[in-house]
Design a protein around this motif. Structure first.
Motif, PDB file in Angstrom:
ATOM      1  N   ALA A  67     -30.143 -27.314  38.144  1.00 43.26           N
ATOM      2  CA  ALA A  67     -30.188 -25.887  37.832  1.00 43.26           C
ATOM      3  C   ALA A  67     -29.938 -25.012  39.053  1.00 43.26           C
ATOM      4  O   ALA A  67     -29.850 -23.792  38.929  1.00 43.26           O
ATOM      5  CB  ALA A  67     -31.545 -25.526  37.230  1.00 43.26           C
ATOM      6  N   SER A  68     -29.831 -25.612  40.245  1.00 39.77           N
ATOM      7  CA  SER A  68     -29.682 -24.801  41.450  1.00 39.77           C
ATOM      8  C   SER A  68     -28.267 -24.262  41.577  1.00 39.77           C
ATOM      9  O   SER A  68     -27.292 -25.005  41.502  1.00 39.77           O
ATOM     10  CB  SER A  68     -30.014 -25.637  42.693  1.00 39.77           C
ATOM     11  N   LEU A  69     -28.157 -22.956  41.761  1.00 38.95           N
ATOM     12  CA  LEU A  69     -26.865 -22.321  42.038  1.00 38.95           C
ATOM     13  C   LEU A  69     -26.974 -21.445  43.269  1.00 38.95           C
ATOM     14  O   LEU A  69     -26.360 -20.377  43.359  1.00 38.95           O
ATOM     15  CB  LEU A  69     -26.408 -21.490  40.825  1.00 38.95           C
ATOM     16  N   GLY A  70     -27.777 -21.881  44.232  1.00 34.18           N
ATOM     17  CA  GLY A  70     -27.959 -21.108  45.446  1.00 34.18           C
ATOM     18  C   GLY A  70     -26.812 -21.280  46.416  1.00 34.18           C
ATOM     19  O   GLY A  70     -25.888 -22.076  46.205  1.00 34.18           O
ATOM     20  N   CYS A  71     -26.881 -20.516  47.518  1.00 31.59           N
ATOM     21  CA  CYS A  71     -25.837 -20.589  48.537  1.00 31.59           C
ATOM     22  C   CYS A  71     -26.406 -21.034  49.875  1.00 31.59           C
ATOM     23  O   CYS A  71     -25.799 -20.829  50.920  1.00 31.59           O
ATOM     24  CB  CYS A  71     -25.133 -19.234  48.677  1.00 31.59           C
ATOM     25  N   GLY A  72     -27.602 -21.614  49.862  1.00 32.32           N
ATOM     26  CA  GLY A  72     -28.225 -22.092  51.080  1.00 32.32           C
ATOM     27  C   GLY A  72     -29.583 -22.674  50.772  1.00 32.32           C
ATOM     28  O   GLY A  72     -29.913 -22.948  49.619  1.00 32.32           O
ATOM     29  N   ASP A  73     -30.391 -22.838  51.803  1.00 37.60           N
ATOM     30  CA  ASP A  73     -31.744 -23.371  51.653  1.00 37.60           C
ATOM     31  C   ASP A  73     -32.718 -22.438  52.358  1.00 37.60           C
ATOM     32  O   ASP A  73     -32.961 -22.564  53.560  1.00 37.60           O
ATOM     33  CB  ASP A  73     -31.821 -24.776  52.263  1.00 37.60           C
ATOM     34  N   PRO A  74     -33.278 -21.449  51.648  1.00 35.57           N
ATOM     35  CA  PRO A  74     -34.180 -20.494  52.300  1.00 35.57           C
ATOM     36  C   PRO A  74     -35.446 -21.136  52.832  1.00 35.57           C
ATOM     37  O   PRO A  74     -36.043 -20.631  53.789  1.00 35.57           O
ATOM     38  CB  PRO A  74     -34.483 -19.478  51.196  1.00 35.57           C
ATOM     39  N   THR A  75     -35.886 -22.243  52.238  1.00 28.91           N
ATOM     40  CA  THR A  75     -37.113 -22.876  52.712  1.00 28.91           C
ATOM     41  C   THR A  75     -36.934 -23.446  54.112  1.00 28.91           C
ATOM     42  O   THR A  75     -37.916 -23.655  54.832  1.00 28.91           O
ATOM     43  CB  THR A  75     -37.557 -23.997  51.758  1.00 28.91           C
ATOM     44  N   ALA A  76     -35.692 -23.687  54.519  1.00 28.67           N
ATOM     45  CA  ALA A  76     -35.428 -24.236  55.845  1.00 28.67           C
ATOM     46  C   ALA A  76     -35.461 -23.170  56.933  1.00 28.67           C
ATOM     47  O   ALA A  76     -35.551 -23.491  58.110  1.00 28.67           O
ATOM     48  CB  ALA A  76     -34.070 -24.940  55.858  1.00 28.67           C
ATOM     49  N   VAL A  77     -35.382 -21.889  56.544  1.00 30.27           N
ATOM     50  CA  VAL A  77     -35.326 -20.817  57.542  1.00 30.27           C
ATOM     51  C   VAL A  77     -36.533 -19.884  57.477  1.00 30.27           C
ATOM     52  O   VAL A  77     -36.684 -19.011  58.327  1.00 30.27           O
ATOM     53  CB  VAL A  77     -34.032 -19.982  57.384  1.00 30.27           C
ATOM     54  N   ALA A  78     -37.396 -20.053  56.481  1.00 28.12           N
ATOM     55  CA  ALA A  78     -38.510 -19.136  56.299  1.00 28.12           C
ATOM     56  C   ALA A  78     -39.713 -19.474  57.172  1.00 28.12           C
ATOM     57  O   ALA A  78     -40.646 -18.683  57.270  1.00 28.12           O
ATOM     58  CB  ALA A  78     -38.942 -19.107  54.830  1.00 28.12           C
ATOM     59  N   GLY A  79     -39.700 -20.640  57.805  1.00 27.75           N
ATOM     60  CA  GLY A  79     -40.815 -21.005  58.678  1.00 27.75           C
ATOM     61  C   GLY A  79     -42.138 -21.110  57.960  1.00 27.75           C
ATOM     62  O   GLY A  79     -43.176 -20.675  58.471  1.00 27.75           O
ATOM     63  N   ILE A  80     -42.125 -21.691  56.776  1.00 30.47           N
ATOM     64  CA  ILE A  80     -43.342 -21.782  55.959  1.00 30.47           C
ATOM     65  C   ILE A  80     -44.375 -22.672  56.641  1.00 30.47           C
ATOM     66  O   ILE A  80     -44.080 -23.796  57.044  1.00 30.47           O
ATOM     67  CB  ILE A  80     -43.005 -22.311  54.559  1.00 30.47           C
ATOM     68  N   ALA A  81     -45.601 -22.161  56.743  1.00 28.43           N
ATOM     69  CA  ALA A  81     -46.678 -22.888  57.407  1.00 28.43           C
ATOM     70  C   ALA A  81     -47.773 -23.244  56.401  1.00 28.43           C
ATOM     71  O   ALA A  81     -47.894 -22.639  55.331  1.00 28.43           O
ATOM     72  CB  ALA A  81     -47.271 -22.051  58.537  1.00 28.43           C
ATOM     73  N   SER A  82     -48.584 -24.211  56.770  1.00 28.85           N
ATOM     74  CA  SER A  82     -49.678 -24.651  55.917  1.00 28.85           C
ATOM     75  C   SER A  82     -50.623 -23.492  55.607  1.00 28.85           C
ATOM     76  O   SER A  82     -50.986 -22.708  56.477  1.00 28.85           O
ATOM     77  CB  SER A  82     -50.452 -25.771  56.612  1.00 28.85           C
ATOM     78  N   GLY A  83     -51.010 -23.389  54.328  1.00 28.66           N
ATOM     79  CA  GLY A  83     -51.981 -22.392  53.909  1.00 28.66           C
ATOM     80  C   GLY A  83     -51.394 -21.042  53.547  1.00 28.66           C
ATOM     81  O   GLY A  83     -52.128 -20.147  53.118  1.00 28.66           O
ATOM     82  N   GLU A  84     -50.080 -20.867  53.683  1.00 25.85           N
ATOM     83  CA  GLU A  84     -49.476 -19.569  53.383  1.00 25.85           C
ATOM     84  C   GLU A  84     -49.205 -19.413  51.884  1.00 25.85           C
ATOM     85  O   GLU A  84     -49.133 -20.395  51.133  1.00 25.85           O
ATOM     86  CB  GLU A  84     -48.186 -19.394  54.167  1.00 25.85           C
ATOM     87  N   THR A  85     -49.047 -18.158  51.486  1.00 27.42           N
ATOM     88  CA  THR A  85     -48.686 -17.834  50.110  1.00 27.42           C
ATOM     89  C   THR A  85     -47.227 -17.399  50.092  1.00 27.42           C
ATOM     90  O   THR A  85     -46.829 -16.501  50.840  1.00 27.42           O
ATOM     91  CB  THR A  85     -49.572 -16.703  49.557  1.00 27.42           C
ATOM     92  N   ILE A  86     -46.440 -18.043  49.219  1.00 23.67           N
ATOM     93  CA  ILE A  86     -44.988 -17.848  49.190  1.00 23.67           C
ATOM     94  C   ILE A  86     -44.590 -17.265  47.843  1.00 23.67           C
ATOM     95  O   ILE A  86     -45.159 -17.612  46.804  1.00 23.67           O
ATOM     96  CB  ILE A  86     -44.246 -19.200  49.385  1.00 23.67           C
ATOM     97  N   LEU A  87     -43.585 -16.405  47.851  1.00 19.02           N
ATOM     98  CA  LEU A  87     -43.002 -15.875  46.627  1.00 19.02           C
ATOM     99  C   LEU A  87     -41.503 -16.099  46.660  1.00 19.02           C
ATOM    100  O   LEU A  87     -40.831 -15.697  47.607  1.00 19.02           O
ATOM    101  CB  LEU A  87     -43.289 -14.374  46.489  1.00 19.02           C
ATOM    102  N   ASP A  88     -40.986 -16.727  45.603  1.00 17.45           N
ATOM    103  CA  ASP A  88     -39.547 -16.951  45.464  1.00 17.45           C
ATOM    104  C   ASP A  88     -39.001 -15.976  44.424  1.00 17.45           C
ATOM    105  O   ASP A  88     -39.384 -16.028  43.250  1.00 17.45           O
ATOM    106  CB  ASP A  88     -39.275 -18.397  45.043  1.00 17.45           C
ATOM    107  N   LEU A  89     -38.106 -15.084  44.844  1.00 15.37           N
ATOM    108  CA  LEU A  89     -37.487 -14.118  43.941  1.00 15.37           C
ATOM    109  C   LEU A  89     -36.302 -14.759  43.234  1.00 15.37           C
ATOM    110  O   LEU A  89     -35.340 -15.175  43.883  1.00 15.37           O
ATOM    111  CB  LEU A  89     -37.019 -12.885  44.720  1.00 15.37           C
TER     112      LEU A  89
END
Length: 423
Positions: A67-89
């Motif tokens: 189902a993915s029709l993206g143009c990149g990988d935002p999770t690789a550039v967002a610097g997500i750290a343990s314990g954070e709250t994330i929202l995917d638009l």
């Protein structure tokens, strides 16, 4: 580029996008790959959208990949750290939500927001198959995020913002739901600034950017207007002639506890001018003795570099900072003069330092290389504040003006950006 549609036009555009992606979700649920997604072998091909942009080191449900029709990988550039709250638009089949939930761990949480019921059904099934429990999928539009203010640490999105007919509102909503110091890390499609309008429209239609794209400078301008003070936009691969995928990273200003820094609005006029007058009444803020009208104030201050610090509970403005162009001559385009004022009842809370940091960041992002100001020598607190933020003393202008019947000196200070070159 089509933005700010109203009434039926906006609803029609939204419904068309939801219908298209609902159909893609049904294909994925049926075990089919969408016709316009790409495979790993097509990773570098022009116009390639899909899960091939991701690394192969994480196991995720096949339906999420389909189902993915993206143009990149935002999770690789967002610097997500343990314990954070994330929202995917525009979370689609849930691929980025699953990856984010793994990165933030059970101490954190990942939200997925999508307007398609079919995509939400698919995403929930994919998260369950992946054994991910720290997720929540929300139905709604990215222009109206159904979450409270300052609720998440990171907002991500994968090639979805370009689908919105009201991109400024999307970015303003992303800013709103981020906590102070929060960050935006998205991938999106941008247009070359010199692309012919007709060619641009053709390219946008070819890759499915139905609501138009932004150029790099337009994107940066909209991020600043939304309140983000840092912004980096990095084009990656070409998706069509004159169109590129890009990594978009931006930051919301950090602030002391209980404070949020946001753009100054017309509705702030009364509080801003009252704080201004209180500062003037203190006798060490300015040669001015009375505040200007809001109309005069508004006309003089640069729109992208006026910030207020507000109380998160009451919404009251507790301080403000703004910049004015020092000259209309082009050689001084990167030089501004600034003022910062804090409500007398809220000194020594770190508000002025946070506002000054926000202004430094927003001006650097906009390519401004010098911030300057004049301060009375008696205003030792302001001199210390600015010295701590990297301002240097240029010199002292002796007996330069009369203030309340006496001649006063003014210390000239400036901060030259270490990252922006003049010109």
């Amino acid at each position: 580029m089509t933005e700010h549609l109203s009434g039926r036009s906006l609803e029609d555009a939204r419904e068309a996008i939801v219908d298209r992606y609902s159909g893609l979700a049904r294909q994925a649920l049926a075990g089919q790959a969408p016709a316009d997604s790409c495979t790993t072998s097509e990773r570098e091909e022009e116009g390639c959208f899909g899960a091939a942009r991701y690394g192969a080191d994480e196991a995720v449900p096949e339906a999420a990949l389909r189902a993915s029709l993206g143009c990149g990988d935002p999770t690789a550039v967002a610097g997500i750290a343990s314990g954070e709250t994330i929202l995917d638009l525009g979370s689609g089949g849930g691929l980025d939500v699953i990856l984010s939930a793994r990165r933030t761990g059970t101490a954190g949480k990942a939200y997925g927001l999508d307007a398609s019921p079919d995509m939400l059904t698919l995403a929930a099934a994919n998260a369950a198959e992946a054994g991910i429990g720290n997720v929540e999928f929300l139905r709604g539009h990215i222009e109206d995020i159904p979450l409270p203010d300052a609720h998440v640490d990171v907002v991500i999105s994968n090639c979805v913002i370009n689908l919105s007919t009201d991109k400024p509102r999307v970015l303003a909503e992303a800013f709103r739901v981020l906590r102070p110091g929060g960050r935006l890390g998205v991938t999106d499609v941008i247009a070359a600034h010199d692309l012919d309008p007709a060619e641009r429209t053709t390219a946008e239609q070819a890759v499915g950017c139905a609501a138009g794209t932004l150029t790099l400078s337009e994107y940066r301008h909209r991020l600043l207007a939304a309140g983000f003070t840092t912004a980096t936009i990095t084009p990656t691969h070409q998706v069509a002639p004159g169109l590129h995928s890009a990594i978009v990273q931006a930051g919301k200003p950090a602030a002391p506890d209980g404070i949020v820094i946001r753009p100054m609005r017309p509705g702030d006029a009364e509080d801003v001018l009252a704080i201004y007058q209180a500062g003037l009444d203190g006798g060490n803020a300015s040669f001015e003795t009375t505040t200007p009208t809001w109309e005069a104030f508004d006309a003089a201050k640069l729109p992208l570099h006026r910030h207020v610090a507000t109380d998160t509970g009451t919404g009251q403005v507790l301080g403000w900072i703004a910049a004015t162009a020092v000259s209309d001559r082009c050689v001084y385009a990167g030089v501004v003069e600034h003022s910062v004022y804090v409500h007398p009842g809220h000194h020594r809370r770190g508000i002025a330092a946070a506002l000054l940091r926000a202004l430094i960041d927003s001006t650097q992002t906009a390519g401004i290389w010098t911030i300057q100001s004049g301060i009375f020598p008696d205003n030792t607190a302001s001199l210390r504040l600015h010295a701590g933020a990297g301002f240097r003393t240029v010199g002292t202008r002796r007996r330069i003006g009369r203030h309340h019947g006496r001649w006063r000196d003014v210390v000239l200070i400036e901060r030259r950006s270490p990252t922006v070159e003049p010109g």
